[in-house]
Design an enzyme around this catalytic site. Structure first.
Site, PDB file in Angstrom:
ATOM      1  N   HIS A 168       1.028  -1.191  -0.099  1.00  0.00           N
ATOM      2  CA  HIS A 168      -0.166  -0.133  -0.025  1.00  0.00           C
ATOM      3  C   HIS A 168       1.043   1.130   0.051  1.00  0.00           C
ATOM      4  O   HIS A 168       0.272   2.329  -0.259  1.00  0.00           O
ATOM      5  CB  HIS A 168      -0.906  -0.203   1.166  1.00  0.00           C
ATOM      6  N   ASP A 394     -12.410  -9.736 -15.817  1.00  0.00           N
ATOM      7  CA  ASP A 394     -12.607 -10.944 -16.682  1.00  0.00           C
ATOM      8  C   ASP A 394     -11.143 -11.339 -17.391  1.00  0.00           C
ATOM      9  O   ASP A 394     -10.920 -10.840 -18.455  1.00  0.00           O
ATOM     10  CB  ASP A 394     -13.699 -10.901 -17.494  1.00  0.00           C
TER      11      ASP A 394
END
Length: 451
Positions: A168, A394
């Site tokens: 992060h 996807d």
């Protein structure tokens, strides 16, 4: 299902580097990145249906090697320059045998128990899913010695669990999902990354801040002994739950907070502001706070369009800041929802380029590394965004069945918002709360909105 019942077996561990040689590259971390060094790796978990695990893994690793040509910083490591300023370092010649970090860590595993995707997507708590996501409890600062991205691909009875751990200190949510969607597009046949990441962090802030940070021998977020022999009280028992708000429920919440809007040209409350105050008020009620107790609402605001000059949406790194608003619990609960929504709206609108610059200058003059307790007392803190198109990721075998956050960086009152899988304006609220308050919230009809 308890995590021990997954009976996970590690099949293989490898490191994926950019397909093409890129040489040696360095990129300074800037003021927007540095405060997160003492947070933990940011974890995401996606579930996919499919019956060709080996083929899926092959496609994912091949696509990863291509997308890393643009997102090569994720294949690097954290380091410091000669002046002690943190940076991301990438070098083709880093060698694991020399102790260097080489590429993205990819672990292949199999759940030997007869576990389906559906068995795991119904799990309320990520505690039951920890084995599926790497780097639980690992600080971002450890990116000096670990990969900045670790991925675990676990074979299930009818699909695959993809657990990701992102450092992060290197990127925020916008950059995370930019990378994920780019990786998916490559796997689906795109020859190149359609929206290349903007890697010049110093265009957003060019102040060099030296931090004297080293890896701790113990968790820096835990209480430290000061000679007092008393033991710290045990942390509260937390629970996680996903509340799925349908499109109609979101519309009701938004309509309710806007129905008494004055006709003086006042700006309507956004979906985010309406849902946020709905969560803030009902969590405050569930906590049984006294009327005079303070409660804080925190949101991590994307500053890409707020800084001067504005940065592109493809800016790769952290370009977020936490902003806070506070009020008394009794005032928040007794007032109509537009009172709290107005507090949130004003705090967000006040976070202008000038305010961002002043915040940065203040931090640079006295750097402070964030800790969870900094979120505020009796806090509700919102991360992630329903604008992130997580169900569009996807890789060639359909949309994810479910998207979750891992257990890292969660505390009492932490909220992650995701678009609902059903699409439209539906929103999933992933909430962590002290267990007794969670039990009350689960019975709160005003909060549930007929969920």
């Amino acid at each position: 299902m308890a995590s021990e019942l997954l009976k996970l077996k590690i099949l293989e561990k490898s490191h994926v580097k950019p397909r093409e040689k890129l040489g040696k590259k360095e990129c300074q971390l800037v003021t927007f990145d540095l405060p997160y060094l003492a947070f933990y790796y940011n974890q995401k978990l996606l579930f996919y249906k499919g019956d060709d695990y080996e083929g899926m893994v092959k496609k994912l690793k091949e696509g990863l090697s291509v997308v890393l040509e643009e997102f090569y910083q994720l294949a690097g490591k954290l380091g410091k320059d000669e002046e002690g300023v943190f940076r991301v370092e990438y070098n083709d010649e880093d060698d694991a045998e020399d102790g260097g970090v080489v590429g993205v860590e990819v672990v292949q595993a199999v759940a030997e128990a007869d576990v389906s995707v559906a068995d795991l997507t119904v799990a309320e708590s990520t505690n039951t899913l920890k084995e599926l996501i790497p780097y639980t409890g690992i600080l971002n600062l450890e990116g000096m010695h670990r990969p900045l991205l670790a991925i675990q691909l676990t074979k299930l009875k009818d699909g695959l669990a993809m657990g990701c751990a992102f450092n992060h200190a290197v990127l925020d949510g916008t950059s995370t999902w930019h990378f994920m969607s780019s990786w998916a597009a490559i796997c689906c046949g795109s020859p190149t990354v359609s929206a290349a990441p903007f890697l010049e962090r110093t265009k957003a802030r060019n102040t060099r801040v030296k931090l004297d940070l080293t890896l701790p021998s113990a968790d820096p977020l835990a209480g430290k002994s000061n000679g007092d022999v008393k033991q710290a009280p045990p942390p509260p028992v937390l629970r996680e739950k996903i509340f799925k708000f349908s499109e109609s429920a979101i519309d009701k919440i938004k309509s309710a907070v806007n129905e008494r809007l004055p006709s003086d040209g006042s700006k309507p409350f956004s979906t985010f502001q309406a849902l946020s105050v709905h969560i803030w008020r009902r969590v405050t009620y569930a906590r049984n706070l006294r009327p005079e107790d303070y409660t804080v609402f925190t949101v991590f605001v994307d500053c890409r369009k707020r800084v001067d000059p504005p940065m592109p949406e493809t800016y790769f790194g952290n370009l977020i800041q936490a902003i806070f608003t506070v009020t008394a619990a009794g005032l928040l609960s007794a007032s109509p929802p537009e009172f709290g929504a107005s507090l949130i709206q004003k705090a967000i609108e006040a976070h202008t380029a000038k305010a961002i610059d002043e915040r940065n200058k203040e931090w640079e003059s006295a750097p402070k590394i964030f800790q969870f307790k900094d979120a505020g007392v009796n806090c509700v803190a919102v991360g992630s965004s329903p604008r992130f198109k997580v169900y569009d990721v996807d890789f060639g075998w359909g949309s994810p069945e479910n998207v979750r956050s891992g257990s890292n960086n969660k505390f009492d009152g932490m909220v992650y918002l995701y678009p609902g899988k059903s699409g439209g304006r539906s929103i999933d609220v992933e909430l962590t709360l002290e267990s007794e308050a969670m039990a009350r919230l689960e019975e709160d009809e005003e909060f549930l909105m007929d969920l």
